[in-house]
Write a protein that holds these residues in place. Sequence first.
Motif: not given
Length: 573
Positions: A149, A324, A546-550, A572-573
């Motif tokens: 990231t 994050k 939607q804010e969570v990437r993984d 977080k993305r």
Amino acid sequence: MVEDKTWDKERRRGRGNMLEWRVFFALHDVSDIIDLLTREDLDLFSREPKDDEEEGDAREEISRSESRENRRGWRGNSALPPPRLVEYIRLIRIHSLKREVELPDGCPRVTPPPLARHVAVGMKPKKIHEVEHLARYVTDLSVDISSKTPYSISHFVDFGSGQNYLGRALASPPYGRQVVAIESKSLNIDGARGMDVTAKLMKKKVVIRNKKEYRKEVHGVNNVEKASWVNGNQVCNDSLSRSESKVLKCDDKETKNESNIQYIQTIIQNGDLSRIVDRVKSMPQQSQSQQSNTNPHLMVISLHSCGNLLHHGLRSLILNPAVKAVAMVGCCYNLVTERLSPTTYKLPSLRPCTPRLEQTSSACDPHGFPMSERFAHYQHAHGPGIRFNITARMMAVQAPGNWTETDCESFFTRHFYRALLQKILVDRGFFEGDKNSNDIMRRHDPQKLSRAGHPIVIGSLRKACYASFQSYVRGAVAKLKEAPLHREQVTRCMADVSNEEIMRYEDAYRERKKDLSVVWSLMAFSATVVESAIVVDRWQYLREQQEVRDCWVETAFEYKQSPRNLVVVGIKR
């Protein structure tokens, strides 16, 4: 009419299954039953046909296997587990999350760096194992986040730090990370700071006093000391006279706080950490090589967050731009509140009837279980939403996979003694106006009770009190008499109880101890699905954002050492 007949048929079938189960349980020891639930290979009792095998051949093999089993029996007894019981055990295991630490193929097991002796002060072996593994886990996770990231983790924020064992390990070599420890109790913070001094993370404050004057004040006049700082040293003004006071000169470097740990005392009631982030930004920067506090990137961590505290930690990832990532291990599911229904109690009829309790008991908590919308709106035969009452959540904290025969005998005896003592108290009129315990169990409306009283909390007793039921009753009654709330009632009801009467109760209900033990074991084993569902709900909540990437769930340390070993991770993305 057809539905009624189907229901009656299923009910009769269920009664028949339970009768088979009771017969099987009566013929086997409790330790063997626990082994069957948690450890036994179920393929010994049934076998499914393989892909390249005809169903008829499989039936013949199963019949031959059953005949061999019937001849030799199971655990020295001819009674085999009923097929429906084996099926039930198999279903529970299938729907329970794996708790063993699994490594990718070809990856050797890496032992985390051991804690230095001065860092591990106050920790028991179980806590050392947890801290060593989780400290390495979150550190490796932060490094991995930095490589994938555009941001790097600058601070670890420990929710419910307690004595700050995890934060102290992260702030010490070889990690040396910045830690923000959030704790609600000042006593825990004071104790943690004392351990920081032992761990060489903080310099001990030097207090200079005139001993003679100070002793006079301590043993004589009760006066509040007012402290001030002179050349970096704390000086108590009221205990120093101008002629006798001496201030030692100390190097500023020795008294300067260079710790990587910052403590914040507050009660976390939701996921909004804006005030915490502002505090972090205002903190002095400890090292020029570290990222500036003006733009912190936080990872929320916790080691066994109680109740809703883990829910608040997961929501902080969504509500705070500075957070994050999260990596949290939960526990104490009995303290989790309920989102879809009012709070549940094991015996509502025994709760005091007060307006405040009526209001709180009829309210739903938006911060409670379930967190995810999928669990909240899941449709099933009993309506929308997945719900767990207090009994299910209390049993989810158990660890039947770690039970040994010695442990089982010990706590099953305690459960039996506690239940039998309650039977004696009820029969002897401990609850005013309720002579029959069956009447109390039937009533579930607190408004129908004139005086339910306060809950009976016995707590721990001396080891000698568990030598016999008679010793337990005497020890428990003596402890209840020390409590002002129960002293009068206990004295009135138990003053004339004789040893012979106590022994008659024990003889009359001795056979029920095994029933209690079996039911408790079944409940604890079944509740592994409850814990799995709670953890999956937390993971599902992160998936829906939607804010969570993984996000994922995995084991952080060994189940044998610490059964609450599932860490929920979100990035977080």
